[in-house]
Design a protein around this motif. Sequence first.
Motif, PDB file in Angstrom:
ATOM      1  N   GLY A   3       0.818  -1.199   0.000  1.00 45.06           N
ATOM      2  CA  GLY A   3       0.000   0.000   0.000  1.00 45.06           C
ATOM      3  C   GLY A   3       0.848   1.245   0.000  1.00 45.06           C
ATOM      4  O   GLY A   3       2.055   1.214  -0.225  1.00 45.06           O
ATOM      5  N   VAL A   4       0.212   2.364   0.288  1.00 49.04           N
ATOM      6  CA  VAL A   4       0.908   3.645   0.353  1.00 49.04           C
ATOM      7  C   VAL A   4       1.667   3.710   1.678  1.00 49.04           C
ATOM      8  O   VAL A   4       1.081   3.458   2.735  1.00 49.04           O
ATOM      9  N   THR A   5       2.930   4.033   1.597  1.00 55.00           N
ATOM     10  CA  THR A   5       3.770   4.066   2.789  1.00 55.00           C
ATOM     11  C   THR A   5       4.203   5.479   3.099  1.00 55.00           C
ATOM     12  O   THR A   5       4.752   6.172   2.229  1.00 55.00           O
ATOM     13  N   GLN A   6       3.957   5.894   4.330  1.00 57.96           N
ATOM     14  CA  GLN A   6       4.378   7.222   4.756  1.00 57.96           C
ATOM     15  C   GLN A   6       5.365   7.097   5.913  1.00 57.96           C
ATOM     16  O   GLN A   6       5.159   6.304   6.822  1.00 57.96           O
ATOM     17  N   THR A   7       6.404   7.895   5.835  1.00 58.34           N
ATOM     18  CA  THR A   7       7.386   7.935   6.919  1.00 58.34           C
ATOM     19  C   THR A   7       7.763   9.377   7.225  1.00 58.34           C
ATOM     20  O   THR A   7       7.762  10.233   6.318  1.00 58.34           O
ATOM     21  N   GLN A  18      12.001  23.141  10.408  1.00 61.33           N
ATOM     22  CA  GLN A  18      11.373  22.668   9.181  1.00 61.33           C
ATOM     23  C   GLN A  18      11.272  21.149   9.243  1.00 61.33           C
ATOM     24  O   GLN A  18      11.960  20.492  10.044  1.00 61.33           O
ATOM     25  N   VAL A  19      10.415  20.607   8.409  1.00 60.14           N
ATOM     26  CA  VAL A  19      10.206  19.163   8.444  1.00 60.14           C
ATOM     27  C   VAL A  19       9.967  18.645   7.027  1.00 60.14           C
ATOM     28  O   VAL A  19       9.419  19.355   6.174  1.00 60.14           O
ATOM     29  N   THR A  20      10.413  17.430   6.797  1.00 56.49           N
ATOM     30  CA  THR A  20      10.189  16.772   5.500  1.00 56.49           C
ATOM     31  C   THR A  20       9.520  15.435   5.739  1.00 56.49           C
ATOM     32  O   THR A  20       9.995  14.634   6.544  1.00 56.49           O
ATOM     33  N   LEU A  21       8.408  15.230   5.054  1.00 56.73           N
ATOM     34  CA  LEU A  21       7.655  13.991   5.156  1.00 56.73           C
ATOM     35  C   LEU A  21       7.752  13.242   3.832  1.00 56.73           C
ATOM     36  O   LEU A  21       7.802  13.856   2.770  1.00 56.73           O
ATOM     37  N   SER A  22       7.746  11.922   3.923  1.00 54.56           N
ATOM     38  CA  SER A  22       7.940  11.115   2.725  1.00 54.56           C
ATOM     39  C   SER A  22       6.740  10.223   2.456  1.00 54.56           C
ATOM     40  O   SER A  22       6.058   9.769   3.382  1.00 54.56           O
ATOM     41  N   CYS A  23       6.498   9.979   1.174  1.00 56.44           N
ATOM     42  CA  CYS A  23       5.376   9.138   0.767  1.00 56.44           C
ATOM     43  C   CYS A  23       5.790   8.271  -0.409  1.00 56.44           C
ATOM     44  O   CYS A  23       6.272   8.783  -1.438  1.00 56.44           O
ATOM     45  N   SER A  24       5.596   6.969  -0.271  1.00 55.32           N
ATOM     46  CA  SER A  24       5.835   6.038  -1.384  1.00 55.32           C
ATOM     47  C   SER A  24       4.493   5.517  -1.864  1.00 55.32           C
ATOM     48  O   SER A  24       3.789   4.843  -1.103  1.00 55.32           O
ATOM     49  N   PRO A  25       4.131   5.820  -3.096  1.00 52.26           N
ATOM     50  CA  PRO A  25       2.808   5.408  -3.591  1.00 52.26           C
ATOM     51  C   PRO A  25       2.777   3.929  -3.940  1.00 52.26           C
ATOM     52  O   PRO A  25       3.804   3.246  -3.953  1.00 52.26           O
ATOM     53  N   ILE A  26       1.579   3.476  -4.229  1.00 52.87           N
ATOM     54  CA  ILE A  26       1.415   2.112  -4.717  1.00 52.87           C
ATOM     55  C   ILE A  26       2.133   1.986  -6.064  1.00 52.87           C
ATOM     56  O   ILE A  26       2.086   2.919  -6.888  1.00 52.87           O
ATOM     57  N   SER A  93      -2.390   8.023  -3.187  1.00 49.01           N
ATOM     58  CA  SER A  93      -1.940   7.790  -4.556  1.00 49.01           C
ATOM     59  C   SER A  93      -3.060   7.219  -5.406  1.00 49.01           C
ATOM     60  O   SER A  93      -4.017   6.609  -4.897  1.00 49.01           O
ATOM     61  N   SER A  94      -2.940   7.429  -6.687  1.00 52.31           N
ATOM     62  CA  SER A  94      -3.884   6.859  -7.652  1.00 52.31           C
ATOM     63  C   SER A  94      -3.181   6.787  -9.001  1.00 52.31           C
ATOM     64  O   SER A  94      -2.152   7.432  -9.201  1.00 52.31           O
ATOM     65  N   PRO A  95      -3.715   6.018  -9.911  1.00 48.90           N
ATOM     66  CA  PRO A  95      -3.045   5.869 -11.207  1.00 48.90           C
ATOM     67  C   PRO A  95      -2.842   7.184 -11.955  1.00 48.90           C
ATOM     68  O   PRO A  95      -1.746   7.463 -12.426  1.00 48.90           O
ATOM     69  N   THR A  96      -3.925   7.992 -12.045  1.00 52.72           N
ATOM     70  CA  THR A  96      -3.795   9.216 -12.833  1.00 52.72           C
ATOM     71  C   THR A  96      -4.190  10.471 -12.075  1.00 52.72           C
ATOM     72  O   THR A  96      -3.954  11.579 -12.538  1.00 52.72           O
ATOM     73  N   GLY A  97      -4.841  10.314 -10.933  1.00 48.30           N
ATOM     74  CA  GLY A  97      -5.240  11.476 -10.148  1.00 48.30           C
ATOM     75  C   GLY A  97      -6.522  12.126 -10.590  1.00 48.30           C
ATOM     76  O   GLY A  97      -6.883  13.199 -10.111  1.00 48.30           O
ATOM     77  N   LEU A  98      -7.245  11.508 -11.499  1.00 45.86           N
ATOM     78  CA  LEU A  98      -8.479  12.119 -11.986  1.00 45.86           C
ATOM     79  C   LEU A  98      -9.636  11.729 -11.078  1.00 45.86           C
ATOM     80  O   LEU A  98     -10.427  10.840 -11.399  1.00 45.86           O
ATOM     81  N   THR A  99      -9.720  12.414  -9.943  1.00 43.06           N
ATOM     82  CA  THR A  99     -10.815  12.147  -9.019  1.00 43.06           C
ATOM     83  C   THR A  99     -12.125  12.625  -9.622  1.00 43.06           C
ATOM     84  O   THR A  99     -12.152  13.476 -10.497  1.00 43.06           O
ATOM     85  N   GLY A 100     -13.190  12.059  -9.125  1.00 42.33           N
ATOM     86  CA  GLY A 100     -14.485  12.398  -9.703  1.00 42.33           C
ATOM     87  C   GLY A 100     -14.861  11.402 -10.775  1.00 42.33           C
ATOM     88  O   GLY A 100     -16.026  11.241 -11.102  1.00 42.33           O
ATOM     89  N   THR A 101     -13.869  10.733 -11.313  1.00 37.11           N
ATOM     90  CA  THR A 101     -14.138   9.626 -12.227  1.00 37.11           C
ATOM     91  C   THR A 101     -14.245   8.373 -11.368  1.00 37.11           C
ATOM     92  O   THR A 101     -14.400   8.448 -10.163  1.00 37.11           O
ATOM     93  N   PHE A 106      -5.976   5.928  -2.784  1.00 40.07           N
ATOM     94  CA  PHE A 106      -5.505   5.030  -1.731  1.00 40.07           C
ATOM     95  C   PHE A 106      -4.634   5.854  -0.792  1.00 40.07           C
ATOM     96  O   PHE A 106      -3.635   6.438  -1.222  1.00 40.07           O
ATOM     97  N   PHE A 107      -5.020   5.872   0.460  1.00 37.92           N
ATOM     98  CA  PHE A 107      -4.338   6.699   1.447  1.00 37.92           C
ATOM     99  C   PHE A 107      -3.348   5.888   2.268  1.00 37.92           C
ATOM    100  O   PHE A 107      -3.562   4.701   2.543  1.00 37.92           O
ATOM    101  N   GLY A 108      -2.284   6.569   2.687  1.00 42.47           N
ATOM    102  CA  GLY A 108      -1.388   6.000   3.672  1.00 42.47           C
ATOM    103  C   GLY A 108      -1.932   6.226   5.070  1.00 42.47           C
ATOM    104  O   GLY A 108      -3.003   6.822   5.246  1.00 42.47           O
TER     105      GLY A 108
END
Lengths: 116, 110
Positions: A3-7, A18-26, A93-101, A106-108
């Motif tokens: 799944g989506v991984t956040q660290t 300051q802070v940096t957050l990371s996200c690895s999509p599906i 994350s999502s394949p193309t980001g076209l929400t509403g379709t 998929f959330f982390g």
Amino acid sequence: KAGVTQTPRYLIKTRGQQVTLSCSPISGHRSVSWYQQTPGQGLQFLFEYFSETQRNKGNFPGRFSGRQFSNSRSEMNVSTLELGDSALYLCASSPTGLTGTNEKLFFGSGTQLSVL
Amino acid sequence: LAKTTQPISMDSYEGQEVNITCSHNNIATNDYITWYQQFPSQGPRFIIQGYKTKVTNEVASLFIPADRKSSTLSLPRVSLSDTAVYYCLVGDTGRRALTFGSGTRLQVQP
């Protein structure tokens, strides 16, 4: 399929840092979006990236920024932290980001940021 | 952008059927209706999605009337683990962000 991984999962910072957050999509998903969730404001859209380009941005100050790498992994950065930045930061994350379709997001599990 | 309105909270007991209705009067012709579930300190999780009439999956059913101005999420025989916040969303076709409303906080009691 992972799944989506956040660290990291939890983070404590002080004001001004300051802070940096990371996200690895599906795997195979090229769109990554970020949301901030607070008890008072609910879930709010920060920005969305696709193929390393920011395509959409929510109503947040310039202290909030992000980027996406060629492997679709994304980072968001918050500079000059304020107490009000304490929140759960969610990546989706999502394949193309076209929400509403019929495309789903998929959330982390999020990064819980506390600013002291 | 179509705005959604749903009840702030609902209470139920284990084993009952729960129906959460969402209104979206300005839904666009091409927009889908999607429901997400969120537990505390976790990201929202997709439950069900539909365009018209009725959709059913292993966890819920979604009823959408012909005018599509509302939708009803139906959770059959809820358990304590269904206690969560449920969000109804409709999105502008082609838009790349979801606008979450306040959601419905469902509390299931034994």
